[in-house]
Scaffold this motif. Structure first.
Motif: not given
Length: 486
Positions: A37-43, A94-96, A371-372, A134-139
């Motif tokens: 139930x946990x995913x840590x990603x980076x954008x 995951x890396x975006x 994580x942006x 880009x946090x606010x842009x993403x969310x």
């Protein structure tokens, strides 16, 4: 430091060009699973025009998918010679890369949360990082996509009376230190209260029913206009508070109430930025950092408990097969969600206090962290801090061992299955009438199926036409037996 980087751009690029990434670590036949139930990603944010104008090269280099490793290069001003390259690598799930759209991120990370929330689960998405990353842009875009995905299924399934089959409510609040405000009521102050049953209430916060994506998007735009911002060195309109968008879904057809939280965390700042704004900004930054530290402890605590619960379930199934008594369960960890207004509001996500009388304790949750990061060498220190924080949120799940067969293909038990393997197994083993994998496991992995309660498993099975309670029990028993034998 910026001038040092700019003076040595050619040297930096030559060193990066000669860099050879260290090989990815392998562990033979052992596969480290993520916490359930946990995913840590980076954008990685694209290079903007101002980045190009500043003259800084890129410091962020993701490795080829799907290993989730990012190399970060920094230039060190060695006092005894020429500048040298210092390289670091960080691992996430995951890396975006910059060319990946927010829509693709939604399809990859959030699509599975929609049916989960509709069936009474608690899903949470955090966007974290340096201001201007880009946090606010993403969310903001994820909020729009989430309501668009949540509403159509309910609108197309009216009850006999003609009313919508589900009640979807939207609340958006802002947290600045220990103060809370309703962004849908012109930033009116609200209170965060906990009653005698342990349930958290946002006293004074408005909850708006939404029936169409257009009505939800209008409310999201109103909330954004009241969000608190301030000028920083990196961003003229930096978010200096946490924003929490809560979507509550009451589904009468299943008698469940699910929640989806989309959280835009306050932008982190470098010390040089804080120093230019005086005591008030320093106090503000201290409060932000403290809440982020508590958030890290809560996310890790919940993930560790999920892994511990998974291990105990596996131990109990092994003992049941072998006819032995299972060992004494380990005590529950203490998760400090009351130490911060942010984590107190998100008690749904972290509370594991089953049987305490709370209506929130022990609910199944899924968490996504994005994580942006800024790609510029000028922001390399903040980028390292962001990815270090993301790494600390990761909790290793159980280790599954590939079971080799002579002359055959390696296979592993349900603990290591993805959704595709789960659905295939259901189709091959459910008997007649067929139990629909779309209903029983629309998005669940093998580990998540093992965490599913007996009542939930059987309830989902019996939603398929003609399936009896006995058939549902038999399929669950067969699934657990196969897991134990694996």
């Amino acid at each position: 430091m910026d001038q040092f980087y700019l003076r040595n751009v050619a040297q930096y690029e030559a060193l990066v060009g000669a860099f050879v990434p260290p090989p990815a670590m392998t562990s033979g036949n052992l596969t480290k699973a993520n916490a359930p139930g946990m995913v840590v990603s980076a954008r990685i944010r694209p290079f903007l025009e101002e980045d190009k104008a500043a003259g800084f090269p890129s410091a962020v280099f993701p490795r080829a998918a799907p290993n989730g490793v990012i190399d970060i290069h920094d230039l060190y001003n060695h006092p005894r010679g020429r500048p040298i390259l210092k390289s670091f690598n960080y691992s996430v799930d995951k890396v975006f890369t910059p060319e990946v759209s927010t829509e693709q991120i939604f399809d990859d990370l959030l699509v599975g949360l929609i049916p989960f929330v509709q069936n009474g689960g608690v899903g949470t998405v955090f966007a974290y990082g340096q201001t201007g990353s880009g946090k606010t842009f993403t969310i903001s875009r994820l909020q729009e996509l989430a309501v668009e995905a949540l509403l159509p299924p309910f609108e197309s399934q009216p009850t006999p009376s003609g009313s919508p089959s589900a009640d979807v409510q939207l609340t958006i609040i802002e947290l600045a230190g220990n103060s809370a405000f309703d962004l849908l009521s012109e930033r009116k102050p609200i209170s965060i209260l906990e009653d005698s049953h342990g349930t958290i209430h946002l006293s004074g916060a408005s909850e708006h029913p939404i029936s169409t994506p257009a009505s939800a998007l209008s409310l999201i735009e109103i909330a954004a206009s009241f969000r608190r911002t301030a000028s920083t060195l990196k961003n003229d309109a930096s978010s200096r508070s946490h924003s929490i968008c809560r979507i509550r879904v009451l589904n009468p057809s299943t008698n469940t109430q699910g929640f989806l939280y989309l959280v835009d965390l306050a932008g982190s700042e470098a010390a040089r930025d804080v120093a230019t704004h005086g005591a008030e900004r320093m106090r503000e930054t201290k409060e932000i950092n403290m809440s982020l530290s508590v958030l890290k402890d809560c996310i890790r605590g919940r993930a560790e408990w999920d892994v511990q619960s998974q291990a105990q379930s596996q131990s109990q199934s092994d003992s049941m097969i072998k006819g032995k008594k299972s060992g004494k369960p380990k005590p529950k960890p203490r998760i400090p969600f009351r130490q911060s207004a942010l984590t107190k509001v998100l008690k749904h996500v972290f509370d594991i206090s089953e049987g305490s009388g709370s209506t929130e304790g022990g609910r199944e949750t899924r968490t996504v962290v994005i994580a942006c990061v800024n790609p510029s060498l000028g922001d390399v220190a903040a980028t390292k801090n962001t990815l270090r924080y993301a790494e600390m949120l990761r909790v290793a799940g159980l280790v599954s061992i590939a079971m080799g067969e002579k002359g055959g293909k390696e296979k592993e038990g349900p603990m290591g299955w993805g959704n595709r393997e789960v659905r295939r197994w259901i189709g091959e083993n459910s008997g007649e009438p067929k139990i629909s994998a779309d209903i029983l496991a629309p998005t669940e992995t093998g580990a998540e199926m093992l965490r599913m309660s007996m009542l939930e498993f059987e309830y989902r099975c019996m939603k398929s036409p003609g399936v009896t309670a006995g058939q549902a029990k038999a399929l669950r028993s067969k699934f657990w037996k196969f897991h134990a034998e694996s």
